[in-house]
Design an enzyme around this catalytic site. Structure first.
Site, PDB file in Angstrom:
ATOM      1  N   CYS A  24       5.010   1.804  -3.320  1.00 29.62           N
ATOM      2  CA  CYS A  24       4.982   3.116  -2.656  1.00 29.62           C
ATOM      3  C   CYS A  24       3.811   3.961  -3.163  1.00 29.62           C
ATOM      4  CB  CYS A  24       6.319   3.818  -2.921  1.00 29.62           C
ATOM      5  SG  CYS A  24       6.380   5.544  -2.466  1.00 29.62           S
ATOM      6  N   CYS A  27       4.679   7.449  -4.376  1.00 31.45           N
ATOM      7  CA  CYS A  27       5.335   7.351  -5.690  1.00 31.45           C
ATOM      8  C   CYS A  27       4.300   7.312  -6.806  1.00 31.45           C
ATOM      9  CB  CYS A  27       6.215   6.105  -5.763  1.00 31.45           C
ATOM     10  SG  CYS A  27       7.583   6.081  -4.599  1.00 31.45           S
TER      11      CYS A  27
END
Length: 76
Positions: A24, A27
Site C-alpha cells: 500500500c 501506507c
C-alpha cells in the site's frame, strides 16, 4: 497475537494502531508521518503497526475494511 494485542491496548498510556499493508503506497507515506509523530510524543503514547496481510483476523475483528486505517485506544 490476540492476547498480546489485548495487553497492549489495555495499557495505561494511549495506543495508536496503524493497520497497513506492505504493498500500500499511502501506507508507506503515512508511515513516515507516524515516525515523526512518534519522535514528537516520545513515551506519551505507543504506536503499533499491524500488517493486515499477516493478521487478517485481527484486522477483521476491529472492522478494518481498507488500508491505511488508524485506531486509537485509551485504557482499552
Amino acid at each position: 497475537m490476540s492476547q498480546k494485542f489485548q495487553e497492549i491496548i489495555n495499557s495505561d498510556r494511549p495506543v495508536l494502531i496503524d493497520f497497513f499493508a506492505t504493498w500500500c503506497q499511502p501506507c508507506k507515506v503515512q508511515s513516515s508521518v507516524l515516525n515523526t509523530v512518534k519522535e514528537n510524543i516520545g513515551e506519551g503514547a505507543r504506536i503499533i503497526k499491524v500488517d493486515v496481510d499477516q493478521y487478517p483476523a485481527l484486522a477483521a475483528q476491529y472492522g478494518v475494511r481498507g488500508v491505511p486505517t488508524l485506531a486509537i485506544f485509551k485504557d482499552g
